[in-house]
Scaffold this active site. Structure first.
Site, PDB file in Angstrom:
ATOM      1  CG  HIS A  72      -0.388   0.129   2.535  1.00  0.00           C
ATOM      2  ND1 HIS A  72      -0.224   1.348   3.169  1.00  0.00           N
ATOM      3  CD2 HIS A  72       0.049  -0.803   3.421  1.00  0.00           C
ATOM      4  CE1 HIS A  72       0.288   1.162   4.368  1.00  0.00           C
ATOM      5  NE2 HIS A  72       0.470  -0.135   4.550  1.00  0.00           N
ATOM      6  CG  ASP A 189       3.045   1.141   7.695  1.00  0.00           C
ATOM      7  OD1 ASP A 189       2.721   0.443   6.724  1.00  0.00           O
ATOM      8  OD2 ASP A 189       2.302   1.315   8.684  1.00  0.00           O
ATOM      9  CD  GLU A 223      -2.664  -1.403   5.513  1.00  0.00           C
ATOM     10  OE1 GLU A 223      -2.575  -2.353   6.315  1.00  0.00           O
ATOM     11  OE2 GLU A 223      -2.366  -0.214   5.816  1.00  0.00           O
ATOM     12  CD  GLU A 224      -1.653   3.052   7.324  1.00  0.00           C
ATOM     13  OE1 GLU A 224      -2.221   2.644   8.350  1.00  0.00           O
ATOM     14  OE2 GLU A 224      -0.431   2.944   7.138  1.00  0.00           O
ATOM     15  CG  ASP A 244       1.918  -3.550   5.626  1.00  0.00           C
ATOM     16  OD1 ASP A 244       2.634  -2.537   5.772  1.00  0.00           O
ATOM     17  OD2 ASP A 244       0.683  -3.539   5.782  1.00  0.00           O
ATOM     18  CG  HIS A 324       1.477   3.568  12.942  1.00  0.00           C
ATOM     19  ND1 HIS A 324       0.142   3.373  13.222  1.00  0.00           N
ATOM     20  CD2 HIS A 324       1.711   2.917  11.782  1.00  0.00           C
ATOM     21  CE1 HIS A 324      -0.398   2.622  12.273  1.00  0.00           C
ATOM     22  NE2 HIS A 324       0.541   2.338  11.392  1.00  0.00           N
TER      23      HIS A 324
END
Length: 348
Positions: A72, A189, A223-224, A244, A324
């Site tokens: 993604h 990410d 995706e998130e 991922d 994150h």
């Protein structure tokens, strides 16, 4: 012994360019277009889905068990939720954004007219010389505000700049590549995996090899928020390899220097058959693939299965520290990930 030579220069340059291309979930078109350009320059056919994702397709030597890849390109971010009376902004997070990690970060507000207005995210009444609770105050969507780099002290002045509710916010990624091979940036990410996939496909194309089975590569853009995993993929896939980021933390075996394979996440176990196949392939080519379980994690593979996808699903990715947050990985992990992707695609 590995069959392909991954171009480190291409992988790093592609990753840096992609990291510098903003793509918060819901506003990922710039990054999707970037990836589309890279794939088409290799001679790989692509198409866009109605939702704006990208699907690339390659022919295979056989056609009995089609395969898929997915990574993604959408990232965490924020969106303008309120223009305050003093002209500053309150934001709403796009899914898993951790507010303390973006305090004092630079950002841009993307207006509907195409402008990008600079600013930074700061604590409301954040001066330590004025507010005795500045050090201990909670950091969240209600206590942090955007300080615009414009002369504005009223909501009306901010609106005259073209800013409105619903404008997307691009946080500065702060990309750094060190001589020791570390890459520091926000949004590794999952742009690290997108770059690994591009480097793997380039290695296959440059070598003149053909995938063992027809390939559909989905570059997803939601995706998130949990609904990117099945968009545009063929219904007859037999295997789907999700790319991922791999988590790093207490109790886990993965690190920044290796590719990891997720055996299970919060949605349940991945395919045992496909996971075992990838672990055996990695052993055969001399790559130390780290197995792990991620307790607070889900992927486009989870979304694919929940949407009724029939293929076996496995998940690999480079180890990424402080997911994150302000993330970091290493060139060794990226190279191993790209190598496994290439080997998997041509493996019988």
């Amino acid at each position: 012994m590995a069959r392909f030579e991954i171009s480190t220069d291409y992988l790093i340059q592609t990753l840096v360019d992609l990291l510098k291309t903003p793509s918060p979930t819901g506003d990922a078109d710039y990054a999707v277009s970037f990836v589309q350009g890279e794939l088409e320059s290799m001679g790989i056919k692509t198409r866009r889905t109605i939702k704006g994702a990208l699907v690339a397709e390659m022919e295979g030597l056989r056609y009995d068990k089609p395969r898929g890849l997915s990574a993604h390109v959408d990232t965490l971010g924020a969106i303008v939720r309120e223009i305050k009376p003093n002209g500053r902004l309150k934001l709403a997070a796009l899914n898993g954004l951790m507010w303390p990690t973006v305090e004092s970060e630079g950002l841009s507000i993307a207006t509907r007219s195409g402008q990008q207005i600079k600013g930074s995210l700061v604590l409301t009444n954040g001066a330590a010389h004025v507010n005795k609770e500045a050090q201990t105050a909670p950091r969240n969507a209600d206590t942090l505000e955007v300080r615009l780099d414009e002369r504005t002290t009223r909501a009306e002045e901010t609106r005259l700049l073209g800013i409105d509710i619903g404008d997307f916010v691009y946080f500065d990624p702060r990309v750094e590549v060190s001589d020791a091979g570390f890459i520091r940036s926000r949004f590794l990410d999952d742009k690290a995996c997108v770059a690994c996939a591009l480097a793997a496909l380039k290695a296959i194309v440059d070598s003149g090899a053909t995938p063992a089975q027809p390939l559909a590569f989905l570059v997803s853009n939601f995706e998130e928020v949990g609904h990117g995993g099945v968009d545009g993929l063929p219904s007859d896939l037999h295997e789907l390899l999700i790319l991922d980021m791999a988590c790093i933390g207490d109790g886990l075996s993965g690190d920044e220097f290796h590719c990891s394979i997720c055996v299970k996440d919060s949605s349940g176990p991945y395919s045992k058959n496909m996971t075992d196949k990838l672990r055996s392939l990695s052993n055969r080519v001399g790559i130390d693939l780290k197995p792990d379980i991620y307790p607070y994690y889900s992927s486009d593979g989870s979304a694919y299965w929940r949407a009724g996808g029939q293929a076996e699903v496995a998940l690999i990715g480079p180890g990424v520290d402080t997911s994150h947050g302000y993330e970091r990985t290493h060139m060794d992990a990226l190279n191993d990930t790209a190598q496994i992707i290439a080997e998997y695609l041509v493996d019988e």
